[in-house]
Every structure is written in C-alpha cells, then in structure tokens.
Design an enzyme around this catalytic site. Structure first.
Site, PDB file in Angstrom:
ATOM      1  N   HIS A  88      41.352  40.337   5.553  1.00  0.00           N
ATOM      2  CA  HIS A  88      42.087  39.400   6.396  1.00  0.00           C
ATOM      3  C   HIS A  88      42.979  40.196   7.339  1.00  0.00           C
ATOM      4  O   HIS A  88      43.647  41.143   6.920  1.00  0.00           O
ATOM      5  CB  HIS A  88      42.936  38.465   5.523  1.00  0.00           C
ATOM      6  CG  HIS A  88      43.843  37.565   6.305  1.00  0.00           C
ATOM      7  ND1 HIS A  88      45.212  37.757   6.370  1.00  0.00           N
ATOM      8  CD2 HIS A  88      43.586  36.465   7.051  1.00  0.00           C
ATOM      9  CE1 HIS A  88      45.747  36.816   7.131  1.00  0.00           C
ATOM     10  NE2 HIS A  88      44.787  36.020   7.550  1.00  0.00           N
ATOM     11  N   HIS A 106      47.956  40.093  15.958  1.00  0.00           N
ATOM     12  CA  HIS A 106      48.254  38.848  15.253  1.00  0.00           C
ATOM     13  C   HIS A 106      49.072  37.969  16.190  1.00  0.00           C
ATOM     14  O   HIS A 106      50.244  38.224  16.420  1.00  0.00           O
ATOM     15  CB  HIS A 106      49.030  39.139  13.971  1.00  0.00           C
ATOM     16  CG  HIS A 106      49.069  37.984  13.030  1.00  0.00           C
ATOM     17  ND1 HIS A 106      49.986  37.877  12.003  1.00  0.00           N
ATOM     18  CD2 HIS A 106      48.301  36.874  12.948  1.00  0.00           C
ATOM     19  CE1 HIS A 106      49.780  36.760  11.344  1.00  0.00           C
ATOM     20  NE2 HIS A 106      48.759  36.134  11.900  1.00  0.00           N
TER      21      HIS A 106
END
Length: 592
Positions: free
Chosen positions: A128, A174
């Site tokens: 992830h 991100h």
C-alpha cells in the site's frame, strides 16, 4: 567471543562459564537410533529422515549423501571441525546438520502450489502506498521503498499518480498531504529492474489515478516504452475469468479504473470494438489535453451510501477517443466502485470479473453484515483491502479477517514495521516465497444451497500441532556482549503461539533461562487447530529485564500448512523482517 567476565560496582567482576551448544537429549537419542552411535548411518539414518523428518525419497538421498560423505563436506558448510576419517556422521555432524537453518529449514523453499488457476484463487503479496519512505503525512516519496518491497517478494505495487506542478508531467505522491513527490518515470524504471528479482510470477501495478486524459495517455506511453515486452496487454473483450499466475510469468500487469470518458465513448459508438495498436496511437500525435476531472482514487468512498455521487464529469463534451483507448487498453484487472448498497457492490457478474477495493473499516462492516457475499465475490473476483486513513504512522491492521473471507490483495504499509507486517511476511513465506499463495479449497467452494465457508462458525479441531522448543543459539555472534545486559549474559525466554481464526489464536511461553547465551528450554506446547490452512505460527524470543521493558531477541512467523515435521532449525529475524546471520532456534514440529 573472548572472556565472559562482566564488571559491576566499579571494582567487582562476575565470571560466567563460556557457552556451549551441546545437543539436547532428543537429538542424542535420535543420533544413536539413526546412526548406531557412529558405527552405522545407512538404513537407520534413512529411517530417521523418512519417518521422523518426513522427507521425500529424493531429499533423503541428498541428505544421506551429505552426511555420510567425508566429514569435510558437512563440517566445511557449517563451520565445524569434523573427523575426516569417519565414514558415518559423528554426533557433532548430525547435530550440526539439524541445527543449520540452510541445510534443515522449517519450511519448503520451493514453489509447490498449483499455479495454473485464475488470479482470484490466490492470496497475493500486496503493498500500500509503495513509494512512501515513512509516515503517510509528510515523508518523502521515492523508488527505494518500491525496490525493497520487490526484493522481499511483494507482487502488487501501488502508485498514486498526480499532475506535477507544471501540469505537464506525472508525479507519484500521497495526495492531500505534505509528502514530497517522485517522478513516475523513476519509479517505473526501478520496477522494471527489480520486478522479478525475488519471484518470476506476475507483478501487478495498481494505479491510483488523479490525472487528466492527456496525462493518462502520457502514462500509457511511458508504460509501453519502459516495460516493452514485459508489459502484458490484454484482449479488448471482457473476460469472465482472470488469467493464471503461471500463464503470465515475468509479465507486468496494470490494474486501475477504466477512464470514465471511455465508458461514454462506448455508449456513443454502440459498444463497437475500438481496439487499436498502442504504438500507432502514440505515433499519431493525437494526445491533446482535455480539461475534465479524473476519477477519484478507488476504494476511498463508503460503498453503503446509496446517494454517493461519482466524481467524474460524465457530461464532458471534450472527450477524445484516442486518449481513452490508449490508456484503457493496458488495464488487465479493472477496478471499480459500484454505487448503492454494499450488497450491490458485492454482486457477481457471470460475464466479467473485476477488482473491488475496501478500507479495513469497510471490510469489517462488510464481513459483519454480508460475510457470505464477500466470500462468494472473492471466488471469481478480486478484493483489495487497504489501511484506514487514520493510520498516519503507516501502521497496519490484522489481515486475518480479510484472509478468512478470501480477500486476495490485503494491502500493507511495508514501511510500518509492526506485528501485523511480521505476520504478513510470515504468511507469504509459503509456496517458496513467490508472492502467490493458493487459497484453501473451502474458500473456493459453494454448497448445493449456495452456502459458503463461515469463519465465525464453531468448528471441530481439524489438526493438532505439537511444538517443542529445544534451545537457541547465535546471539553471541550477532550481538555485543553487553547488548542485552551490562552485567551478565542474557536471560532468554521464548513465546510461541498461533495467529488464525479466533478459536485458534493463542500465545504461550517458556520459562526464562538465566545468564545463558545458549539457552536450553526443552519445553513442549500443543495447539489444537480448527482451520490449520490459515494458521500462522508466531515465534518470539525476548530477554527478561526485571526493571525495564523486556529486550527483543528475534522473531519469525511461519505458515502452519508449510511446516516440515521433525527436528528443525528455525532462523530468527529482526523487527523489520531481516534475517539474522546466526540467531536460530532448534525446534520440533509434529502433527496429530
């Protein structure tokens, strides 16, 4: 190692007997039974290897040849002095073999599962936010965590794609945080170099797409140019079954949402086949900017909200077919987020397969209210589970709920070095560490009345595992004399337990052996298992400290279904999962 004298109170000295790794009684008894006290070694040794160790005939032949050759063979490999004149193994050679983690490992190091089934039949080692070096809020993005993940055998890498500051290229970061970006091309080049360094089986790249269509096309061009023949380009027709890992060995697979614009184009063209050569599209120079909103990242919205709105602009009149076609053609595993209630999201389409993403929180809700539907969905489709957004420090969740409901891609923060990640690392030591583990048959079956496995049901004990912890060694080689205690040798104890379905979870511990670098516990534990196929054996060694937190002395996790019976050397790892050079335990595993 030098002197084992420890100073304390400034002028006093405590002396301790040098450590000796002597064979425990069971090893001595096995040696005398197998080798006749050193005078034999033929049939007795074969009997021991076949019956006690459970080795197949070919492995028996290999080990017998190793042990009954001149002592120089085994002695040289394990760093011991032997008797070159001995035709049969000595006790020292026999013990040295059993206590060698390389020669006598606790699990198989070879791929042995059937790899010809569809992707949906496997658990897949999944990362992830694979590009983050630290926390989820303000750490750097880099290709280095991706390289490390690939070196460990991870088979699913996630890249979050965003326009760069000039809006003319693509960065990986991100989104909505302070994380520093890294250029996508750097990540792609590193992926190409390390994709198959640890496993030849397919590598999946999940793209979280926040791009405009012109940048999507640019990404498509980079993927094709960077990966070349490694990139798998699927058929344009929908498939009702995923390909197998075996059929796509050394191939890179793309998984993301098809562009919304492509769906609109299909409607306007009466669903005609628009497949075209990717190289031709790139050469035509038809990649122009379209000012439409990219679809939101998959899996980030709650699926049980019937009023959920899609973020894409389905009414954008500026759609251009080439842009969508080029990007869409590369997608092998289509991701999506059906709108409406959870039950609708989990419906199985007999004509096509897809990937669905749920957060750990969404999964908990789904399994609590629609557990059977989740399992039915994962029998043909792929379910990806990812950490909830509040895990800012890159911690992880317990993967067992996802595994027991058949979720294939249980995505973990590989930089979050916690107990959950150690469990994940141990689980994927199965099947030779290739990153693909075949799901148990009971998760792939449907009964005559459409019933499926219920992980919360009360089940009888299916198998009992007996674990004996004999001894440990190697800390004196891998740690300084005062690492655990300034004034004396360490006081080690071992914790042994099971992670699995709730009924099987337990932890037990040995007594503490004081002032010993080579502790001898010689203790046995019994673990009744209702679902041994999903059980993981947890092993931890700690150094007892009366006044402070107990010191960490090593750990490992091993899939119970892969354990080799008999007396085995178990190598231990540090908190990050890196194997120590010398630290290991001598243990015995038996199944009743």
């Amino acid at each position: 190692m030098g002197s084992y004298a420890y100073k304390y109170c400034m002028c006093f000295t405590r002396k301790f007997r040098p450590p000796a790794a002597d064979p425990p009684p069971d090893v001595r008894a096995a040696f005398h039974s197998a080798c006749g006290g050193g005078g034999g070694g033929g049939e007795g040794l074969r009997r021991f290897l076949a019956q006690v160790q459970g080795e197949p005939p070919a492995e028996v032949d290999r080990i017998v040849a190793l042990l009954t050759a001149s002592a120089a063979g085994i002695a040289a490999r394990i760093g011991r002095a032997g008797n070159p004149a001995a035709a049969a193994p000595s006790l020292e050679d026999f013990f040295g073999f059993l206590f060698s983690a390389d020669l006598n490992p606790p699990i198989s190091t070879q791929v042995h599962h059937d790899m010809s089934a569809p992707f949906s039949h496997y658990y897949i080692y999944t990362g992830h936010n694979s590009y983050l070096t630290g926390n989820q809020l303000n750490s750097d993005s880099s290709d280095l965590p991706i390289i490390k993940a690939l070196q460990r055998g991870v088979r699913v890498i996630e890249l979050d794609m965003w326009p760069n500051s000039a809006k003319n290229n693509v960065d990986i970061l991100h989104g909505g945080t302070l994380t520093a970006p890294v250029a996508i091309i750097r990540c792609l080049k590193s992926i190409k170099e390390y994709a198959f360094c640890a496993s030849p089986y397919p590598l999946v790249i999940t793209l979280e797409d926040h791009l405009t269509p012109d940048l999507q096309a640019k990404v498509a061009e980079m993927l094709v140019k960077t990966f070349g023949d490694l990139l798998y380009i699927p058929s344009s027709e929908p498939v009702n079954e995923f390909p197998s890992p075996e059929s796509l060995m050394k191939k890179i697979i793309i998984s993301t949402k098809p562009p919304q614009e492509y769906k609109k184009f299909l409607k306007s063209q009466d669903n005609q086949n628009i497949k075209a050569g990717i190289a031709n599209l790139a050469d035509e120079g038809s990649l122009r900017r379209i000012d439409s909103n990219a679809e939101e990242s998959d899996g980030k919205d709650e699926l049980d909200d019937p009023d959920e709105e899609d973020s894409s602009d389905d009414d954008d009149p500026k759609f251009q077919q080439d842009t969508a076609c080029e990007y869409r053609e590369l997608i092998t595993i289509h991701a999506g987020k059906p709108k409406g209630h959870l039950r609708d999201a989990l419906k199985v389409d007999p004509d096509k397969v897809r990937r669905l993403s749920l957060s750990e929180t969404q999964l908990a809700k789904a399994t609590a209210s629609h557990g059977a539907d989740v399992i039915r969905f994962t029998q043909r489709n792929i379910l990806r589970v990812y950490p909830k957004g509040t895990r800012i420090n890159s911690s992880n969740y317990d993967p067992m709920n996802a595994w027991t409901h058949g979720a294939q891609m249980v995505a973990f923060n590989m930089q979050g070095h916690d107990k959950a990640l150690r469990l994940m690392q141990g689980f994927f030591r199965a099947n030779g560490g290739c990153g693909y583990v075949k799901k148990p048959e009971f998760l792939l079956r449907t009964g005559p009345n459409d019933e499926v496995f219920d992980p919360n049901a009360s089940m009888p004990v299916k198998k009992t595992l007996k674990v004996k912890v004999y001894m440990g060694d190697g800390w004196r080689m891998d740690f300084s004399k005062t690492h655990f205690d300034t004034f004396s040798p360490p006081d080690f104890y071992t914790r042994v337990g099971i992670a699995g379905v709730r009924a099987d979870c337990v932890m037990k511990k040995t007594r503490t052996i004081e002032d010993q670098w080579v502790p001898m516990w010689d203790e046995e534990f019994t673990f009744p298992l209702t679902v041994p196929e999903l059980a993981v054996l947890r092993i931890e060694v700690h150094e007892y400290d009366m006044s402070e937190k107990h010191d960490f002395g090593g750990q490992t996790c091993l899939p119970v279904s892969e354990l080799k019976q008999g007396i085995r050397a178990v190598p231990l790892h540090d908190r990050r999962g890196n194997r120590y050079k010398s630290v290991r335990l001598l243990m015995r595993f038996d199944f009743l």
